[in-house]
Design a protein around this motif. Sequence first.
Motif: not given
Length: 199
Positions: A6, A137, A8
């Motif tokens: 992912e 995100g 981050s």
Amino acid sequence: MSQELEYSATLTGASFMFYEFKQVVSLRLQGFDEQEIREKVLSENLFQYQVNASLKRSLPSVLRRVSVLDDTLSQLMLERSLETGKTVNLYAIMKTDRLFFEFMNEVIREKLESSNYLLEKKDINLYFTSKAEQDVGVASWTEQTIKKLKNVIQRILLESGILKDKKSGQLSRLLMDDQLKKHLIHIGDIAYIRAMGEV
């Protein structure tokens, strides 16, 4: 490979950390497991930090980076030149951080392949803008987080030797150790060699 990770923002608490990385690689080669390394680093303050909180924040990143190295990479890191050690560290950062790997692959690699040795502020800004468009995100990160990440990315490039000078944005190619290059190709990690601007 990094693509499965992912995106981050953990890099904000973990820059190049070469000294710390080297300490942990050495302990692992001596046969200590992750828990023992954690205890040893904390109890003996092996990173020589003044504040315990900094230690607790950076240790997980260092352990994660060291966990992607096999014994050959660990040995190359400790036994070859300082430059080789830094390249192994750079590889470990790319291997454990998707945002950084893609920055190397999409920005640095393209520049070096087209012999453009100038990293401008707009290159970094455009990279973050495009990532925010691609990923919810990343889009949710605060301006302060993005600013910190931009600084950390530049610091990693500087400390690894890819960025000669932060002010001028002058880039330079890494001289990769032959043994390291061969080993990375052997374990199927040619994408990381290319991301560093090597062919």
